[in-house]
Design a protein around this motif. Structure first.
Motif, PDB file in Angstrom:
ATOM      1  N   VAL A  68       0.732  -1.190  -0.051  1.00  0.00           N
ATOM      2  CA  VAL A  68      -0.175   0.219  -0.136  1.00  0.00           C
ATOM      3  C   VAL A  68       0.782   1.264  -0.117  1.00  0.00           C
ATOM      4  CG1 VAL A  68      -1.596   1.423   1.285  1.00  0.00           C
ATOM      5  CG2 VAL A  68      -1.892  -1.143   1.101  1.00  0.00           C
ATOM      6  N   ILE A  69       1.926   1.039   0.786  1.00  0.00           N
ATOM      7  CA  ILE A  69       2.828   2.530   0.836  1.00  0.00           C
ATOM      8  C   ILE A  69       3.474   2.484  -0.255  1.00  0.00           C
ATOM      9  CG2 ILE A  69       4.538   3.556   2.297  1.00  0.00           C
ATOM     10  CD1 ILE A  69       1.745   2.874   3.553  1.00  0.00           C
ATOM     11  N   ARG A  70       3.986   1.563  -0.937  1.00  0.00           N
ATOM     12  CA  ARG A  70       4.519   1.810  -2.229  1.00  0.00           C
ATOM     13  C   ARG A  70       3.794   2.476  -3.496  1.00  0.00           C
ATOM     14  NH1 ARG A  70       5.505  -3.755  -5.265  1.00  0.00           N
ATOM     15  NH2 ARG A  70       3.239  -3.643  -5.538  1.00  0.00           N
ATOM     16  N   ARG A  71       2.511   2.353  -3.483  1.00  0.00           N
ATOM     17  CA  ARG A  71       1.699   3.215  -4.312  1.00  0.00           C
ATOM     18  C   ARG A  71       1.621   4.656  -3.983  1.00  0.00           C
ATOM     19  NH1 ARG A  71      -3.429  -0.670  -2.990  1.00  0.00           N
ATOM     20  NH2 ARG A  71      -2.433  -2.742  -3.571  1.00  0.00           N
ATOM     21  N   VAL A  72       2.078   5.022  -2.776  1.00  0.00           N
ATOM     22  CA  VAL A  72       2.153   6.585  -2.535  1.00  0.00           C
ATOM     23  C   VAL A  72       3.499   6.934  -2.813  1.00  0.00           C
ATOM     24  CG1 VAL A  72       1.787   8.207  -0.545  1.00  0.00           C
ATOM     25  CG2 VAL A  72       0.249   6.009  -0.724  1.00  0.00           C
ATOM     26  N   SER A  73       4.629   6.193  -2.348  1.00  0.00           N
ATOM     27  CA  SER A  73       5.893   6.511  -2.473  1.00  0.00           C
ATOM     28  C   SER A  73       6.704   5.556  -2.117  1.00  0.00           C
ATOM     29  CB  SER A  73       6.263   7.742  -1.343  1.00  0.00           C
ATOM     30  OG  SER A  73       7.741   7.870  -1.282  1.00  0.00           O
ATOM     31  N   ARG A  74       7.685   5.029  -3.151  1.00  0.00           N
ATOM     32  CA  ARG A  74       8.310   3.923  -3.160  1.00  0.00           C
ATOM     33  C   ARG A  74       9.579   4.192  -2.002  1.00  0.00           C
ATOM     34  NH1 ARG A  74       8.993   2.539  -9.642  1.00  0.00           N
ATOM     35  NH2 ARG A  74       6.953   1.751  -9.912  1.00  0.00           N
ATOM     36  N   THR A  75       9.972   5.488  -2.128  1.00  0.00           N
ATOM     37  CA  THR A  75      11.038   5.907  -1.162  1.00  0.00           C
ATOM     38  C   THR A  75      10.639   5.579   0.173  1.00  0.00           C
ATOM     39  OG1 THR A  75      11.784   7.547  -2.772  1.00  0.00           O
ATOM     40  CG2 THR A  75      12.415   7.896  -0.634  1.00  0.00           C
ATOM     41  N   CYS A  76       9.386   6.038   0.582  1.00  0.00           N
ATOM     42  CA  CYS A  76       8.960   5.994   1.974  1.00  0.00           C
ATOM     43  C   CYS A  76       8.683   4.349   2.246  1.00  0.00           C
ATOM     44  CB  CYS A  76       7.515   6.770   1.899  1.00  0.00           C
ATOM     45  SG  CYS A  76       7.845   8.327   2.223  1.00  0.00           S
ATOM     46  N   GLY A 108       4.947   7.986   8.115  1.00  0.00           N
ATOM     47  CA  GLY A 108       4.053   9.146   8.495  1.00  0.00           C
ATOM     48  C   GLY A 108       3.721  10.014   7.317  1.00  0.00           C
ATOM     49  N   ILE A 109       4.757  10.216   6.241  1.00  0.00           N
ATOM     50  CA  ILE A 109       4.676  11.116   5.332  1.00  0.00           C
ATOM     51  C   ILE A 109       3.907  10.486   4.207  1.00  0.00           C
ATOM     52  CG2 ILE A 109       6.106  11.938   3.269  1.00  0.00           C
ATOM     53  CD1 ILE A 109       8.384  12.496   5.235  1.00  0.00           C
ATOM     54  N   ARG A 139       0.287  12.186   3.100  1.00  0.00           N
ATOM     55  CA  ARG A 139       0.025  12.572   1.777  1.00  0.00           C
ATOM     56  C   ARG A 139      -1.201  12.100   0.936  1.00  0.00           C
ATOM     57  NH1 ARG A 139       5.173  11.321  -1.657  1.00  0.00           N
ATOM     58  NH2 ARG A 139       3.761  11.655  -3.239  1.00  0.00           N
ATOM     59  N   ALA A 140      -1.325  10.918   1.453  1.00  0.00           N
ATOM     60  CA  ALA A 140      -2.394  10.132   0.648  1.00  0.00           C
ATOM     61  C   ALA A 140      -3.944  10.175   1.473  1.00  0.00           C
ATOM     62  CB  ALA A 140      -1.949   8.537   0.449  1.00  0.00           C
ATOM     63  N   GLY A 141      -3.661  10.436   2.872  1.00  0.00           N
ATOM     64  CA  GLY A 141      -4.846  10.427   3.386  1.00  0.00           C
ATOM     65  C   GLY A 141      -5.445   9.326   3.870  1.00  0.00           C
ATOM     66  N   ARG A 161      -6.981  10.506  -0.987  1.00  0.00           N
ATOM     67  CA  ARG A 161      -7.658  11.899  -1.276  1.00  0.00           C
ATOM     68  C   ARG A 161      -6.946  12.239  -2.350  1.00  0.00           C
ATOM     69  NH1 ARG A 161      -8.111  14.476   4.872  1.00  0.00           N
ATOM     70  NH2 ARG A 161      -9.471  12.752   5.756  1.00  0.00           N
ATOM     71  N   LEU A 162      -5.910  12.050  -2.898  1.00  0.00           N
ATOM     72  CA  LEU A 162      -5.269  12.579  -4.027  1.00  0.00           C
ATOM     73  C   LEU A 162      -4.535  11.593  -4.764  1.00  0.00           C
ATOM     74  CD1 LEU A 162      -2.172  12.651  -2.640  1.00  0.00           C
ATOM     75  CD2 LEU A 162      -3.058  14.539  -1.693  1.00  0.00           C
ATOM     76  N   SER A 163      -4.031  12.061  -5.976  1.00  0.00           N
ATOM     77  CA  SER A 163      -3.115  11.064  -6.832  1.00  0.00           C
ATOM     78  C   SER A 163      -1.967  11.283  -6.464  1.00  0.00           C
ATOM     79  CB  SER A 163      -3.209  11.419  -8.359  1.00  0.00           C
ATOM     80  OG  SER A 163      -3.088  12.602  -8.654  1.00  0.00           O
TER      81      SER A 163
END
Length: 228
Positions: free
Chosen positions: A72-80, A151-152, A156-158, A221-223
Motif C-alpha cells: 500500500v505504501i509503495r503506491r504512494v511513495s516507493r522511497t517511503c 507518516g509522510i 500525503r494520501a490521507g 484523497r489525491l493522486s
C-alpha cells in the motif's frame, strides 16, 4: 474482505503485537538488567529467557508492519516504503542483538554455576551495557525514523486520519531529544522525563495499530507519484 482491508488488518495487528511483546519483556528481564551478579547464583532463568524471546517477537513484529504495509505504501511513495522497511529491519537487528546479550548472561550462569569466578560479573555487566545501548538506539531512535517515512506516505494520501501522522511528526523530535539526553547522561532511560518525551511516538504507533485493525485504510484523497 478486500485486499486493502486485509493488509490494514494484519498491519494493525502486527503493530499491536509489538506493544504486547515489548512491554512485558522489560520487567521479565529485570533480574539480569538490574543485577549483574545474577550470573554468580541461582536466578529466574525461565523468566529472563521469556523476556528475551518476547523482545525478539517484538522485533520481528516490527519488521512485519513494514512488510505487510509495503504494497500500500509503495503506491504512494516507493522511497517511503523502502525507507520504512529498511529502518524496521535495522531496528529489529539492534533489538535482537540486545536480547542475545541478556540471554548470554543466562547461559554463562547455567554453564558455570557456583564455580563462576567473581570476575564474571564484569563480563555480565559488559553484556548488560550492550543491551542498554541497543535498547536506547533501537526503541529510542528508530521509531522516529519510522514515523518520518510511514507518516509522510499516510499523510500525503490521507489513508488514515491526518491527526495520527501529525502526532508521529511531533513525537519524532521529542524521541530523538530524549535519546540524546539519555546518551549524554542528562537523565535516566526510565525517568519520568524520558517516559513523557517518548509518549507521543508511542501514541502514534498505538493509535495507528488500533485504527488499522478496527477501521482500515481510507480511500486516497489525491493522486500520488510512487517514484518519489
Amino acid at each position: 474482505m478486500t485486499s486493502s482491508r486485509r493488509i490494514a488488518l494484519w498491519g494493525g495487528i502486527a503493530y499491536l503485537v509489538t506493544f504486547a511483546a515489548a512491554i512485558p519483556a522489560l520487567p521479565l528481564l529485570e533480574p539480569v538488567t538490574d543485577h549483574p551478579d545474577y550470573v554468580l547464583g541461582a536466578g529466574s532463568d525461565n523468566r529472563v529467557v521469556l523476556g528475551g524471546l518476547l523482545e525478539v517477537v517484538a522485533a520481528l513484529a516490527g519488521v512485519a508492519t513494514a512488510v505487510i504495509l509495503y504494497p500500500v505504501i509503495r503506491r504512494v511513495s516507493r522511497t517511503c516504503a523502502l525507507g520504512f522497511l529498511s529502518s524496521r529491519v535495522v531496528e529489529a537487528g539492534i533489538l535482537i542483538a540486545g536480547a542475545i546479550s541478556v540471554l548470554t548472561v543466562v547461559t554463562l550462569r547455567q554453564d558455570l554455576g557456583d564455580d563462576a569466578p567473581a570476575g564474571l560479573v564484569t563480563v555480565a555487566q559488559a553484556l548488560i551495557d550492550v543491551r542498554e545501548w541497543t535498547f536506547l538506539l533501537g526503541p529510542g531512535l528508530f521509531p522516529a525514523i519510522n514515523a518520518g517515512f510511514l507518516g509522510i506516505a499516510l499523510y500525503r494520501a490521507g489513508l488514515v486520519p491526518r491527526i495520527l501522522p501529525l502526532v508521529g511528526f511531533v513525537g519524532a523530535p521529542f524521541l530523538v531529544g530524549k535519546t540524546l539526553a539519555v546518551a549524554f547522561g542528562a537523565f535516566d532511560e526510565l525517568s519520568t522525563a524520558a517516559v513523557l518525551l517518548a509518549l507521543p511516538i508511542a501514541a502514534w504507533e498505538l493509535g495507528l495499530g488500533l485504527w488499522l485493525t478496527v477501521k482500515g485504510f481510507r480511500p486516497p484523497r489525491l493522486s500520488t507519484n510512487p517514484d518519489h
